[in-house]
Design a protein around this motif. Sequence first.
Motif, PDB file in Angstrom:
ATOM      1  N   PRO A 180       5.605  -0.470   2.950  1.00 19.83           N
ATOM      2  CA  PRO A 180       4.370  -0.666   2.187  1.00 19.83           C
ATOM      3  C   PRO A 180       3.435  -1.745   2.732  1.00 19.83           C
ATOM      4  N   SER A 218       0.843  -1.198   0.000  1.00 14.14           N
ATOM      5  CA  SER A 218       0.000   0.000   0.000  1.00 14.14           C
ATOM      6  C   SER A 218       0.879   1.249   0.000  1.00 14.14           C
ATOM      7  N   ARG A 219       0.673   2.104  -0.975  1.00 14.79           N
ATOM      8  CA  ARG A 219       1.411   3.380  -1.016  1.00 14.79           C
ATOM      9  C   ARG A 219       1.017   4.259   0.162  1.00 14.79           C
ATOM     10  N   ARG A 220      -0.253   4.204   0.538  1.00 16.33           N
ATOM     11  CA  ARG A 220      -0.751   5.011   1.651  1.00 16.33           C
ATOM     12  C   ARG A 220      -0.050   4.605   2.950  1.00 16.33           C
TER      13      ARG A 220
END
Length: 137
Positions: A88, A78-80
Amino acid sequence: MSGDLVVGLGCRPGVRAADVSDTVRGVLRRYALDPADVRAYATLDARVAEPGLRAVAGPGLLGYPPEALARVAVPTPSRRVAAAVGTPGVAEAAALHAADELAGPGGRAELVAAKLAGVGVTAAVARILPGAPPLGR
């Protein structure tokens, strides 16, 4: 705790113990894994003191720096999450990293339950696959 499973946990600050417990039970049930086989719990080092995690995982909750977890290949990065905590993936990476450490020399880890998102928490499970014992044992 004994067994060959490691539950990796990612969470938001202030996560409730009930939500952690529900999510852990949910991931174990979804993949037909026995809670008695859970040997350890692992998370990001910055979350080790989270009361909600500690209530479920106990005082032996393993914590790892984001740099260590970022080196673990995970199926659902996940980039968030990477922007927020520096890796990540937390739940899957923590489960795999801890299981690999617990497997010892020649051992390895395999992800047996992909992350499941709950309320403010994610959980994933890795299996410890120990290496062969040294000759003569």
